[in-house]
Enzyme design. Sequence first.
Site, PDB file in Angstrom:
ATOM      1  N   GLY A  62     -57.472   2.793 -26.513  1.00 37.16           N
ATOM      2  CA  GLY A  62     -56.210   3.511 -26.413  1.00 37.16           C
ATOM      3  C   GLY A  62     -55.312   3.383 -27.618  1.00 37.16           C
ATOM      4  O   GLY A  62     -54.269   4.038 -27.678  1.00 37.16           O
ATOM      5  N   ASP A  64     -53.974   4.077 -31.246  1.00 43.40           N
ATOM      6  CA  ASP A  64     -54.080   5.172 -32.206  1.00 43.40           C
ATOM      7  C   ASP A  64     -54.360   4.647 -33.614  1.00 43.40           C
ATOM      8  O   ASP A  64     -55.231   5.160 -34.317  1.00 43.40           O
ATOM      9  CB  ASP A  64     -52.799   6.006 -32.204  1.00 43.40           C
ATOM     10  N   HIS A  89     -53.934   8.090 -49.764  1.00 37.36           N
ATOM     11  CA  HIS A  89     -54.797   7.862 -48.611  1.00 37.36           C
ATOM     12  C   HIS A  89     -54.047   7.154 -47.488  1.00 37.36           C
ATOM     13  O   HIS A  89     -53.115   6.384 -47.730  1.00 37.36           O
ATOM     14  CB  HIS A  89     -56.027   7.051 -49.008  1.00 37.36           C
ATOM     15  N   HIS A 156     -59.911   7.705 -58.554  1.00 36.70           N
ATOM     16  CA  HIS A 156     -60.209   7.370 -57.166  1.00 36.70           C
ATOM     17  C   HIS A 156     -60.676   8.669 -56.524  1.00 36.70           C
ATOM     18  O   HIS A 156     -60.904   9.663 -57.214  1.00 36.70           O
ATOM     19  CB  HIS A 156     -58.962   6.767 -56.506  1.00 36.70           C
ATOM     20  N   ASP A 210     -59.109  -4.339 -56.651  1.00 39.55           N
ATOM     21  CA  ASP A 210     -59.806  -3.751 -55.508  1.00 39.55           C
ATOM     22  C   ASP A 210     -61.190  -4.369 -55.336  1.00 39.55           C
ATOM     23  O   ASP A 210     -61.998  -4.382 -56.262  1.00 39.55           O
ATOM     24  CB  ASP A 210     -59.907  -2.235 -55.762  1.00 39.55           C
ATOM     25  N   HIS A 379     -71.194  12.732 -50.472  1.00 43.27           N
ATOM     26  CA  HIS A 379     -70.006  11.886 -50.631  1.00 43.27           C
ATOM     27  C   HIS A 379     -70.350  10.753 -51.576  1.00 43.27           C
ATOM     28  O   HIS A 379     -71.478  10.247 -51.564  1.00 43.27           O
ATOM     29  CB  HIS A 379     -69.548  11.311 -49.288  1.00 43.27           C
ATOM     30  N   SER A 381     -68.458   7.042 -53.116  1.00 41.48           N
ATOM     31  CA  SER A 381     -67.337   6.136 -52.903  1.00 41.48           C
ATOM     32  C   SER A 381     -66.267   6.319 -53.972  1.00 41.48           C
ATOM     33  O   SER A 381     -66.557   6.687 -55.112  1.00 41.48           O
ATOM     34  CB  SER A 381     -67.835   4.691 -52.916  1.00 41.48           C
ATOM     35  N   HIS A 383     -64.498   3.704 -54.824  1.00 45.76           N
ATOM     36  CA  HIS A 383     -64.213   2.318 -55.189  1.00 45.76           C
ATOM     37  C   HIS A 383     -65.229   1.791 -56.196  1.00 45.76           C
ATOM     38  O   HIS A 383     -66.410   2.151 -56.161  1.00 45.76           O
ATOM     39  CB  HIS A 383     -64.216   1.431 -53.941  1.00 45.76           C
TER      40      HIS A 383
END
Length: 567
Positions: A62, A64, A89, A156, A210, A379, A381, A383
């Site tokens: 439940g 979000d 993001h 990025h 990162d 796709h 990444s 990073h």
Amino acid sequence: MSPQPLVESVKDTGAGLIHVLPLGGLGEIGKNMTYIEYEKDGKLASIIIDAGIMFPENDMLGIDYIIPDYGFIIDRMHTVQAVIITHGHEDHTGAIAHVVEHIDAPIYSTPLTCGLLEVKLKDAKLQHKLPLLHTVQAGDTIKAGPFSVELFHVCHSIPDSVGLGIQTPVGLLVHTGDFKIDHTPVDGWPPDFAKLADFAERGVLLLMSDSTNADVDGWTPSESVIDAAFDEVFRAAPGRIIVATFASLISRIQQVANAAERNGRKLAVTGRSMEENVQMALEMGYLSLPDNLLVDINRALSMPNNQVVIMTTGTQGEPSAGLGRLAYDRHRILEVEPHDTVIMSSHPIPGNEEMVHRTMNKLIQRGAEVLYDPIMPVHVSGHAAREELKFMINLVKPRFFLPVHGELRHMHQHRKLAIELGIPAENIAVVENGTVITLTEDNLTVGPRVPGGYVYVDGSVVGDIGPAVLRDREILGQNGFLIVNLTLNRETRAIIGQPDIISRGFVYLREAQELLDAAQVEIEEVIADRRYNSARDISTNVQRRLEKFFYNRTKRRPMVFAFITEV
């Protein structure tokens, strides 16, 4: 009254103290937020970097989303000189509407990020906070009390991403934000290597870098490799193409639009967040679409399937997002048709794999062809992998090192890389959220961990849902519940009528009469026990007796509620 010092054991050696307090993103993927404070002679000034959310895990029923727990610094919010958002993001911007309720400091971000933040504040009906937003560019310098923050461009998976060079009286801190080394980025804007080299010349006290892909060998592929994969799919797909990605991934939307144009298809978007972001990006010039390429979703549904591309959200398995609704046949407009091709243009965030795979399987059951990396390079990444992380450390040459943005396993791998490159182990701190890092000109000290944890958002409720509620939801979801309503004679304690038993998610009552008859015997034995004098005692012991009884008979533990009425 001034807040208490974050750390009292470290002495000021003359220039003051810098405290780095990660509130999110360390020890986890998501909800990135860092509080940096300068302390001198009892006076405090601070900045905040990012304010993101994290997607709920499978057992967080439940919920979000989750925001950073910044309760510990609420009494320090008046010291905040600036909030700086590194890119657009959700894991860096999603909590901004919550954070701005507690501050009146300016919020700085690059143009696209600023546009995304504006959408979020309007959605939260916080238009009165919009004057706090200030647009800056990579290369600009922000003056914020004792901090001088230089923004430098990084690559990025979203345009307008920046890292930060934070000049303080104690020394220069460099925060990379999310980054990778991409020499052929989609927008033609490579990383600002010159600024990083400039920082190294000036001397970097601390690098915060990162760590998300610290366990991935080699170099992360360029975003440009996706174009060829899209063209191959778009040429071969016999029907509609449905591309799912993050609503904030504007550069990916541009790549899909370009492929649609090259292959004679029209583009439609569905989902409020994606529609709003596309409109904002068009107005700001971050999306460039040919005339008549973008069509309304209703028009797209009336066109031949092999002439349509539809973009939506839901690549993390979120049941309420567009792709999740499609998978479970709950979308208000669309439904999956045979020969549809679904492209998952995103990687699962760690912890979301099960939900993502379940969504894929449901789509396949409905007849769709589902494509995803590594099946096809749709796709890559955003990073840096290990070689890029080494490149960053060697280029910046920091004295101290703090891996950020990753689970503990990622940050420990990042630490090993730094040691291989010559940074002494004692100059590296691998910490989790809430741990205070204190810097002087010569030392790094790992301090105490401040109180904090997850702050759950459930609808409009923020922070009122805790572990106890989630445990209850898990029990209810796994074992269901059973309610017993009893009416007793106040004088004789005889049961009036039959117990009213309601079950949901435990047993189907019409097929469990023998079990319920036995349960009634248990109830009668409790009522007959004269040790229980009050209705409250009877209710409590009926619950305990039935919980034990049902477990012995079924090996399941439903939640049992007993209500007694005396007449």
